[in-house]
Design a protein around this motif. Structure first.
Motif, PDB file in Angstrom:
ATOM      1  N   GLY A  64      32.786  32.296  38.225  1.00  0.00           N
ATOM      2  CA  GLY A  64      33.430  31.683  39.381  1.00  0.00           C
ATOM      3  C   GLY A  64      32.560  30.587  39.960  1.00  0.00           C
ATOM      4  O   GLY A  64      31.622  30.110  39.325  1.00  0.00           O
ATOM      5  N   MET A 113      33.645  40.942  42.641  1.00  0.00           N
ATOM      6  CA  MET A 113      34.760  40.093  43.051  1.00  0.00           C
ATOM      7  C   MET A 113      34.495  39.496  44.434  1.00  0.00           C
ATOM      8  O   MET A 113      34.874  38.365  44.710  1.00  0.00           O
ATOM      9  CB  MET A 113      36.079  40.865  43.007  1.00  0.00           C
ATOM     10  CG  MET A 113      36.516  41.162  41.579  1.00  0.00           C
ATOM     11  SD  MET A 113      38.070  42.010  41.471  1.00  0.00           S
ATOM     12  CE  MET A 113      39.191  40.667  41.831  1.00  0.00           C
ATOM     13  N   THR A 118      34.934  37.213  38.246  1.00  0.00           N
ATOM     14  CA  THR A 118      36.108  37.857  37.668  1.00  0.00           C
ATOM     15  C   THR A 118      35.604  39.015  36.818  1.00  0.00           C
ATOM     16  O   THR A 118      34.694  38.832  36.003  1.00  0.00           O
ATOM     17  CB  THR A 118      36.914  36.875  36.800  1.00  0.00           C
ATOM     18  OG1 THR A 118      37.219  35.730  37.582  1.00  0.00           O
ATOM     19  CG2 THR A 118      38.187  37.507  36.300  1.00  0.00           C
ATOM     20  N   GLU A 120      36.487  42.799  34.589  1.00  0.00           N
ATOM     21  CA  GLU A 120      37.460  43.599  33.842  1.00  0.00           C
ATOM     22  C   GLU A 120      36.902  45.002  33.651  1.00  0.00           C
ATOM     23  O   GLU A 120      35.717  45.156  33.341  1.00  0.00           O
ATOM     24  CB  GLU A 120      37.704  42.930  32.485  1.00  0.00           C
ATOM     25  CG  GLU A 120      38.779  43.584  31.669  1.00  0.00           C
ATOM     26  CD  GLU A 120      39.013  42.804  30.382  1.00  0.00           C
ATOM     27  OE1 GLU A 120      38.194  42.945  29.459  1.00  0.00           O
ATOM     28  OE2 GLU A 120      40.007  42.065  30.331  1.00  0.00           O
TER      29      GLU A 120
END
Length: 122
Positions: A64, A113, A118, A120
């Motif tokens: 990011g 976050m 990002t 997972e």
């Protein structure tokens, strides 16, 4: 024929031998066209599937716009030094933690976050 109560059946089952119980199960399977093993295994499999995974892996997929904040979060989560945390962040996608409880993974995901990354969970 007199109707049997549930208590009558349970009393019989408590007093029956293993061979008598086996014969009873076989007779029920033949009479009603069912398989006792499948009836027992299906609910157990469904319960395990509904519970979800017991261990998961958290992967940083993208840094990011706030790389410094993500490095700080990775250092806090992993306990790595500044240089190692930067290398880990620079190599994204990268595994942050493996084989952890889903609850812990959710907390890690929130921290990362919040820093702008990002994440997972697998």
């Amino acid at each position: 024929m007199a109707k049997l109560t549930q208590d009558d059946i349970l009393t019989y089952l408590e007093e029956a031998t293993i061979l008598e119980l086996n014969d009873l199960v076989t007779a029920i399977e033949d009479k009603f066209g069912v398989v006792a093993a499948a009836a027992v295994a299906a609910p157990a499999a469904a319960a395990e599937e509904a519970a979800g995974p017991s261990e998961v892996t958290v992967t940083l997929t993208s840094v990011g716009g706030t790389k410094v904040a993500v490095i700080k979060a990775v250092r806090e989560i992993t306990g790595l030094g500044l240089v190692d945390a930067k290398k880990l962040v620079d190599s994204a996608p990268a595994v942050i933690k493996e084989n952890i409880a889903p609850e812990e993974a959710d907390q890690i995901k929130e921290k990362l976050m919040g820093a702008g990354a990002t994440v997972e969970i697998k």
